[in-house]
Design an enzyme around this catalytic site. Sequence first.
Site: not given
Ligand SMILES: *Cc1c(COP(=O)(O)O)cnc(C)c1O
Length: 463
Positions: A112
């Site tokens: 993120k």
């Molecule tokens: C948010 C997240 C996901 C999923 O990503 P999306 O964009 O919601 O599909 C997968 N792995 C981790 C570690 C995350 O923080």
Amino acid sequence: MRYISTRGAAPALDFQAVTLAGLASDGGLYVPESWPLFSQADIAAMAGLSYVETAVRVCAPFVGESLTESELRGILTSAYASFSHAAVAPLVQLDDRHWLLELFHGPTLAFKDVAMQALGRLFETFLGRSGGHVTIIGATSGDTGSAAINALANRDGVEVFMLHPKGRVSEVQRRQMTTVLADNIHNIAIDGNFDDAQALVKAMFNDASFATRFNLSAVNSINWARLMLQIVYYFYAAVRLGAPDRAISFSVPTGNFGDVFAGYAAKRMGLPIDRLIVATNRNDILHRALASGDYSTCSVTPTDAPSMDIQVSSNFERLLFDLAGRNGAATAARMQSFEATKAMVIPADQRAAAAAIFDSAAIDADTLAATIRWAHEHCGEIIDPHTAIGLAAARTSAGTTPVVTLATAHPGKFGDAVTRACGVAPVLPARAQGLFERKERYDSLPADLATIEAFVAARARPA
Ligand SMILES: *Cc1c(COP(=O)(O)O)cnc(C)c1O
């Protein structure tokens, strides 16, 4: 570049407005009016470019007139200077066919950060121009919240209210949010699961007078700018593995369908992506939808990959919009019916169109643990549970195309599950140490709209 709503009834906006708005006023999500196309020569010319320069090229058509190239470059340079790895998103080879793309070298140790570090700076730039301010409301299954809080703490013009499901995020995740004591950061632990938190956020946006009064905005993956920033690493990795001359597949641990939608966008933009593998845990609505057309919600089961413990994947609406021939009225009707019944059937022709691009798999707890062990024993890599879900799905996929699994979190962020699976305790990077000694601050509230709105109203700045 103009952006239109998946529900067809909100005004078209430019990049600056779409970034500050988050959700569209008709309840839909913004998507580009058309997909910019990169030729083979454009992609070949990305060979050897740094992450930041790749990002400048990929983002420029989306940003349009909202930023000059030098402003865009400045924002991206500063955003990725906060990463601890000089490559920003390094590729790691596992065997003859499989690769990891490490997206967790940012300040809060999950992918993120890749989008959020730039998004925080975009907000500051755009708000600085108008002297305006916004109230960011977000729901997090753990990683979005910490990334947003890190990127937005003490930024001018921004007040942040972050809802997380109480007791359902890991301790590292919680502390990464609650130990940030900046005045503009408000953490709220909700009695409920992630979908309850996300529904409250949607309800606040749909409360038009409240949303207008506090200038609500969003930084979760309903915000288009985040997806744009995630398209970059698909290009960066594919070019390093031979694109445009060789097609590459990607396996994506999926929750809200944001990350994998960015991969879909990259493919629509001309990147030679063979398959996009949608990897889920036991909360498998997306796997069911793609494999059998059954997009219906069940209750959420907590797993070792909590950032994917999601049933309602907001970004799936963006794919449904494309599958429906970009018909906003039809998408609005479908989504309203889904919101009422919690179920939707994907028609066979649309399922076939999706199957031309996506594979999917739901990975159970045993396979998850076995995949962490495999990576450790056979490749000397310690991977986190989310990454393991992606890798497990990648390893069962057919074909010979190279597969890049997105490594979405540092294993130290989910240390207990990793230790249980392979007997090795991952070490938290130095930048995260000290987290357990710091003071925490958060409020616990029931999953009740009126209560949350009153909490926000008492602390946010009216427009
Ligand atoms: C948010 C997240 C996901 C999923 O990503 P999306 O964009 O919601 O599909 C997968 N792995 C981790 C570690 C995350 O923080």
